[in-house]
Design a protein around this motif. Structure first.
Motif, short mmCIF file in Angstrom:
data_model
loop_
_atom_site.label_atom_id
_atom_site.label_comp_id
_atom_site.label_asym_id
_atom_site.label_seq_id
_atom_site.Cartn_x
_atom_site.Cartn_y
_atom_site.Cartn_z
N PHE A 38 1.28 -0.93 -0.21
CA PHE A 38 -0.19 -0.34 0.32
C PHE A 38 0.79 0.92 0.37
O PHE A 38 1.44 1.52 1.05
CB PHE A 38 -0.57 0.09 1.02
N PHE A 39 0.60 1.84 -1.18
CA PHE A 39 1.73 3.55 -0.90
C PHE A 39 0.44 4.50 -0.40
O PHE A 39 -0.33 4.79 -0.67
CB PHE A 39 1.96 3.99 -2.67
N ARG A 40 1.78 5.10 0.55
CA ARG A 40 -0.10 6.68 0.80
C ARG A 40 1.84 7.45 1.12
O ARG A 40 3.30 7.45 1.13
CB ARG A 40 0.11 6.21 2.52
N HIS A 41 1.00 9.04 0.98
CA HIS A 41 1.99 10.04 0.88
C HIS A 41 1.38 10.86 1.56
O HIS A 41 0.06 11.69 1.92
CB HIS A 41 2.20 10.61 -0.76
N HIS A 42 2.15 11.54 2.69
CA HIS A 42 1.40 12.13 3.68
C HIS A 42 2.76 13.34 4.62
O HIS A 42 3.71 13.82 4.27
CB HIS A 42 1.41 11.57 4.92
N ARG A 43 1.58 14.23 4.79
CA ARG A 43 2.60 15.41 5.44
C ARG A 43 2.16 15.48 6.83
O ARG A 43 0.99 15.12 7.52
CB ARG A 43 2.00 17.03 4.92
N TYR A 44 3.02 15.38 7.91
CA TYR A 44 2.32 15.68 9.08
C TYR A 44 2.60 17.40 9.80
O TYR A 44 3.31 17.58 9.66
CB TYR A 44 3.38 14.76 10.57
N ILE A 45 1.71 17.48 10.59
CA ILE A 45 1.64 18.56 11.01
C ILE A 45 1.32 18.82 12.66
O ILE A 45 0.21 17.99 12.82
CB ILE A 45 0.40 19.23 10.51
N PHE A 46 2.19 19.78 13.18
CA PHE A 46 2.17 19.62 14.65
C PHE A 46 0.80 20.98 15.28
O PHE A 46 1.27 22.16 14.85
CB PHE A 46 3.22 20.14 15.13
N GLU A 47 -0.10 20.86 16.12
CA GLU A 47 -0.70 21.62 16.17
C GLU A 47 -0.62 21.84 17.78
O GLU A 47 -0.39 20.49 18.63
CB GLU A 47 -2.11 21.79 15.96
N THR A 48 -0.75 22.42 18.71
CA THR A 48 -1.12 23.09 19.97
C THR A 48 -2.65 22.86 20.43
O THR A 48 -3.63 23.64 19.72
CB THR A 48 -1.09 24.11 20.57
N LYS A 49 -3.22 21.73 20.83
CA LYS A 49 -4.79 21.87 21.40
C LYS A 49 -4.53 22.24 22.99
O LYS A 49 -3.67 21.51 24.07
CB LYS A 49 -5.52 21.26 21.31
N GLU A 50 -5.51 22.69 23.44
CA GLU A 50 -6.23 23.32 25.56
C GLU A 50 -6.00 21.57 25.66
O GLU A 50 -7.30 20.70 25.05
CB GLU A 50 -6.99 23.66 25.75
N SER A 51 -5.68 20.89 26.60
CA SER A 51 -6.10 19.50 27.20
C SER A 51 -7.88 19.51 28.07
O SER A 51 -6.95 20.40 29.61
CB SER A 51 -4.91 18.85 27.69
N ALA B 219 0.53 15.59 17.19
CA ALA B 219 1.08 15.15 15.57
C ALA B 219 -0.94 14.93 14.60
O ALA B 219 -1.34 13.85 14.96
CB ALA B 219 1.36 14.49 15.58
N ARG B 220 -1.18 15.81 12.99
CA ARG B 220 -2.11 15.68 12.87
C ARG B 220 -1.52 15.10 11.18
O ARG B 220 -0.14 16.65 10.73
CB ARG B 220 -2.87 16.60 12.66
N LEU B 221 -1.92 14.14 10.33
CA LEU B 221 -1.58 13.56 9.38
C LEU B 221 -2.31 14.75 8.57
O LEU B 221 -3.64 14.35 8.42
CB LEU B 221 -1.37 12.51 9.46
N GLN B 222 -1.69 14.66 7.28
CA GLN B 222 -2.69 14.89 5.85
C GLN B 222 -2.39 14.80 4.97
O GLN B 222 -0.81 14.11 4.26
CB GLN B 222 -2.44 16.30 5.55
N GLU B 223 -3.26 13.49 3.81
CA GLU B 223 -2.79 13.24 3.31
C GLU B 223 -2.81 14.21 1.75
O GLU B 223 -3.39 14.58 1.53
CB GLU B 223 -3.92 11.95 2.60
N CYS B 224 -1.21 13.50 1.23
CA CYS B 224 -1.26 14.54 -0.19
C CYS B 224 -1.59 13.55 -1.37
O CYS B 224 -2.01 14.99 -2.51
CB CYS B 224 0.53 14.96 -0.47
N GLY B 225 -1.55 12.77 -1.24
CA GLY B 225 -1.88 11.53 -2.85
C GLY B 225 -0.96 11.43 -3.68
O GLY B 225 0.27 12.20 -3.99
#
Length: 362
Positions: free
Chosen positions: A273-286, A317-323
């Motif tokens: 399975f081929f996947r292409h992602h970018r990972y993004i760091f976000e700050t959220k209130e716990s 850390a959140r993943l965003q798929e690029c395709g």
């Protein structure tokens, strides 16, 4: 003697009557058990089904609570907790394979230094990829290739025209290309993927399926020009190890982590399975769950000197798929460059190999 005999006969008769009564009661119980599918009324059927589902959920919850309580008690007493149940899957019940690579296999690591990909993987050569198509191309093929050019760094597209693949291999060798990728299309849909290692091979032929282009992925991201990180999963056998090194030779070995790009080839049950992602760091209130008794204490702790509440921040850390997104299935691995007539094959998939669902080759 006669009285004892009569007593025995009487006891046997009583026991026989009890057995018949028990059998009769069990048969009646079976008759009383009505399955939801046996109910003709739709409303009654759905209500009975909902009740059964709710009962199963409650039983499952009770089992989980009992297991957690047993673990907690064992930890308090200083004992080992009960072993966790591992579900049986096709992966962990696969047939034993002699070709599975081991970390202490010195012969395997010695062979890595002398194989066809060592110059690229040792960073002695920079990968340079030539991408082309089959002779009769479709509209969806070039769209897939244009996205491959954004995934694989230092890749160039050349029109196939009427040239034979052997002539393209000669041209690529003269221009110092390290690999050739050929995308084959059938009925306006890419259906095969060919990777040719240069100058001496090998050649891997894949079946390509379930292609999803970038524009078809919801909330897709656009990749940057940074060199991506490469992740290869579950290439465990000798064949899988060799195939993994072939795929690895397509990408540069010095990823730029600032770009946060990840290219993944995940092998599962011999499907890659081929996947292409970018990972993004976000700050959220716990948000912490606090009981009513300890709520006042926690509120006083989380307040500063002025009496204002301090929010706790968490990095997520959140993943965003690029395709694009696609699946590969290995059909053959050939010695040397592409040659259909006189070429020798290292491995070819045949229908006789599919004797068991738990037999894997990669």
């Amino acid at each position: 003697m006669g009285e004892k005999r009569k007593k025995r006969e009487r006891e046997e008769l009583i026991e026989g009557d009890k057995e018949t009564n028990n059998n009769y009661e069990s048969s009646n119980k079976k008759k009383r058990e009505i399955l939801p599918s046996m109910i003709k009324n739709k409303e009654k059927r759905s209500s009975v089904h909902a009740k059964l589902k709710h009962q199963k959920k409650l039983e499952k919850r009770k089992k989980l609570k009992a297991r957690d309580a047993a673990e907690k008690l064992a930890l308090e007493l200083g004992e080992e907790p009960p072993p966790k149940m591992v579900p049986r899957t096709i992966e962990n019940t696969r047939e034993p394979d002699e070709t599975v690579c081991r970390p202490d296999d010195d012969e395997l690591f010695a062979g890595n230094d002398a194989d066809e990909f060592s110059s690229v993987l040792k960073r002695e050569r920079m990968p340079k990829i030539l991408i082309t198509t089959c002779r009769f191309n479709s509209t969806r093929g070039p769209a897939f290739i244009s996205e491959l050019l954004t995934v694989i760094p230092n890749a160039y597209y050349f029109k196939r025209g009427t040239y034979d693949l052997k002539k393209i291999v000669e041209y690529a060798n003269n221009k110092d290309f390290t690999s050739i990728i050929v995308v084959h299309t059938n009925r306006r849909e890419p259906d095969a993927f060919l990777i040719i290692g240069l100058p001496d091979g090998p050649t891997a032929h894949f079946k390509l399926s379930k292609l999803v282009l970038r524009k078809e992925i919801k909330n897709h991201g656009n990749p940057t020009g940074h060199l991506p990180e490469l992740v290869l999963n579950n290439f465990t056998t000798r064949l899988g190890h060799r195939l993994g090194r072939l795929i690895q030779s397509l990408f540069p070995q010095d990823p730029e982590f600032r770009g946060r790009r990840v290219v993944t080839f995940h092998n599962q049950r011999d499907f890659i399975f081929f996947r292409h992602h970018r990972y993004i760091f976000e700050t959220k209130e716990s948000k912490e769950n606090v009981s009513k008794g300890n709520k006042a204490k926690e509120d006083s702790k989380n307040k500063n000197t002025k009496g204002e509440k301090i929010a706790k921040e968490k990095v997520i850390a959140r993943l965003q798929e690029c395709g694009p997104r696609f699946t590969l299935k290995l059909i053959s691995l050939q010695h040397g460059t592409f040659d259909t007539k006189g070429g020798e094959y290292e491995w070819v998939h045949k229908s006789e190999m599919d004797t068991s669902r738990r037999r894997f080759f990669l």
